[in-house]
Every structure is written in structure tokens, then in C-alpha cells.
Design a protein around this motif. Structure first.
Motif, PDB file in Angstrom:
ATOM      1  N   SER A  47       0.809  -1.220   0.000  1.00  0.00           N
ATOM      2  CA  SER A  47       0.000   0.000   0.000  1.00  0.00           C
ATOM      3  C   SER A  47       0.840   1.266   0.000  1.00  0.00           C
ATOM      4  O   SER A  47       0.318   2.357  -0.177  1.00  0.00           O
ATOM      5  CB  SER A  47      -0.934   0.021   1.214  1.00  0.00           C
ATOM      6  N   ALA A 112      -7.792  -2.863   3.310  1.00  0.00           N
ATOM      7  CA  ALA A 112      -6.723  -1.911   3.002  1.00  0.00           C
ATOM      8  C   ALA A 112      -6.173  -1.250   4.258  1.00  0.00           C
ATOM      9  O   ALA A 112      -6.838  -1.192   5.294  1.00  0.00           O
ATOM     10  CB  ALA A 112      -7.242  -0.835   2.056  1.00  0.00           C
ATOM     11  N   THR A 197      -8.598   0.570  -4.742  1.00  0.00           N
ATOM     12  CA  THR A 197      -7.507  -0.359  -4.485  1.00  0.00           C
ATOM     13  C   THR A 197      -6.919  -0.115  -3.114  1.00  0.00           C
ATOM     14  O   THR A 197      -7.007   0.980  -2.576  1.00  0.00           O
ATOM     15  CB  THR A 197      -6.391  -0.206  -5.533  1.00  0.00           C
ATOM     16  N   GLY A 198      -6.336  -1.136  -2.521  1.00  0.00           N
ATOM     17  CA  GLY A 198      -5.725  -1.005  -1.223  1.00  0.00           C
ATOM     18  C   GLY A 198      -4.819  -2.153  -0.976  1.00  0.00           C
ATOM     19  O   GLY A 198      -4.181  -2.366  -0.039  1.00  0.00           O
TER      20      GLY A 198
END
Length: 198
Positions: A47, A112, A197-198
Motif C-alpha cells: 500500500s 486496506a 484499491t488497497g
């Protein structure tokens, strides 16, 4: 290698502001934060890079369920990131036993790590599951046709300070509502929700 039985390792001692002001810290850099009374190491994962509190005990677990309105939490002092698991709400099916009817789509999911700032208020949105009212759902679920198709599910997400697109930290989309396939028409299954996204 440092080896001693009579002395210890004393890393640089800085305030939180000084720690955050370090330019391009290399991965593995260790400092002692005087404001938080804890050791921090600069680390990286898929990340991105961030300061990790290496003295941190068990994380605080906070669960948010659907309430029909926005929720919030204040970021604790010395926190630099949060690990979140978010599900978007599922869409409703058409709800009939007719052969041509279809189910709603599943909501999106994301796991995430997100950066946070101590003292900031995070706005939490938990989407409403789709139904067949034809009136849409909380957090953006689209309206179906009452009695013929399902409403879409609402999105779920986390925002920094205010609920705006620019302040969105992470989100999972709601699933689409199922469409009625009567009178010889094909089934219209609701699409699945996506996510950041993560």
C-alpha cells in the motif's frame, strides 16, 4: 552489529511534527517519538510507505453497521494508519418466483491500510442493502421499478473530515439490483460492486 551488556541503543528522539517532517526517510529508519512515547520505524508494504508504531499492542477494533445515516470516529492520538475491511451493500433481486426473475449483485469488498491523521474525524458510510421499494437506498443505491426490479445496494466508505469525493480514503461499491425477465425476456442479474484499491 551492536553488542553490549552494559549499554543500550538510543535512537534519535523527536516530536511527532519533526518525525513527519523527515524528508524521504529510508525504509527501516527508527526514531523515538517524544509526543507518543513510542518507537516508530519507517516501513513499506504493497500500500506504500508509512511510519509504524512498533510498540503498539493489540489494535482497537471498531465495527460499524448500517444505521441509515453517516457515522464518525475521531482518530486516536499517535495513530498514523488504520486497517479497514469494507463491504458495499448487495442489490436486491426481483423477489418473485417467476422463472425469468434474477438476483441482485453482491457489494464490493476491500481490505486496506489507509493513512490517517491523529485528531481528524473520519466519516463512515455503511450502505443500505437493496430492497424492492423502488425508492433507492441510502448511500447511492439506484431505484428499481417497484414490483418489477430490485433497488441497488448503497456504497460503503471512509472519508477524511467531510464526505466529498476529494476526501474519500477508501470505498466499496454497492451491487446492482436484479431486473425482471418476464414475458420471454432474458434475466437481468445485478452487477457486482467494485472498490478502490488497497
Amino acid at each position: 552489529e551492536i553488542n553490549s551488556t552494559t549499554k543500550g541503543f538510543l535512537p534519535p528522539r523527536v516530536t511527532s511534527a519533526q518525525r513527519n517532517a523527515i524528508t524521504s526517510p529510508p525504509e527501516g529508519l527508527i526514531v523515538y517519538d517524544l509526543d507518543c512515547d513510542n518507537l516508530y520505524v519507517y516501513t513499506a508494504d504493497i500500500s506504500g510507505s508509512y511510519w509504524k508504531n512498533i510498540n503498539l499492542g493489540e489494535p482497537t477494533l471498531q465495527i460499524f453497521n448500517y444505521t441509515g445515516g453517516d457515522q464518525s470516529i475521531v482518530v486516536p492520538s499517535c495513530a498514523t494508519y488504520a486497517i479497514v475491511r469494507i463491504w458495499g451493500a448487495g442489490g436486491a433481486g426481483t423477489g418473485s418466483s417467476a422463472p425469468g426473475d434474477a438476483s441482485g449483485g453482491s457489494g464490493g469488498y476491500i481490505n486496506a491500510r489507509i493513512p490517517v491523521t491523529a485528531g481528524n474525524t473520519l466519516i463512515i458510510v455503511v450502505g443500505e442493502g437493496g430492497d424492492r421499494s423502488g425508492g433507492g437506498t441510502y448511500a447511492g443505491g439506484g431505484s428499481g421499478i417497484n414490483g418489477e426490479s430490485g433497488d441497488g445496494g448503497g456504497y460503503s466508505g471512509v472519508f477524511n473530515i467531510s464526505k466529498t469525493h476529494a476526501n474519500a480514503l477508501v470505498g466499496a461499491g454497492g451491487g446492482g439490483g436484479g431486473g425482471d425477465g418476464e414475458n420471454g425476456y432474458s434475466n437481468y442479474f445485478g452487477g457486482a460492486g467494485g472498490s478502490t484499491t488497497g
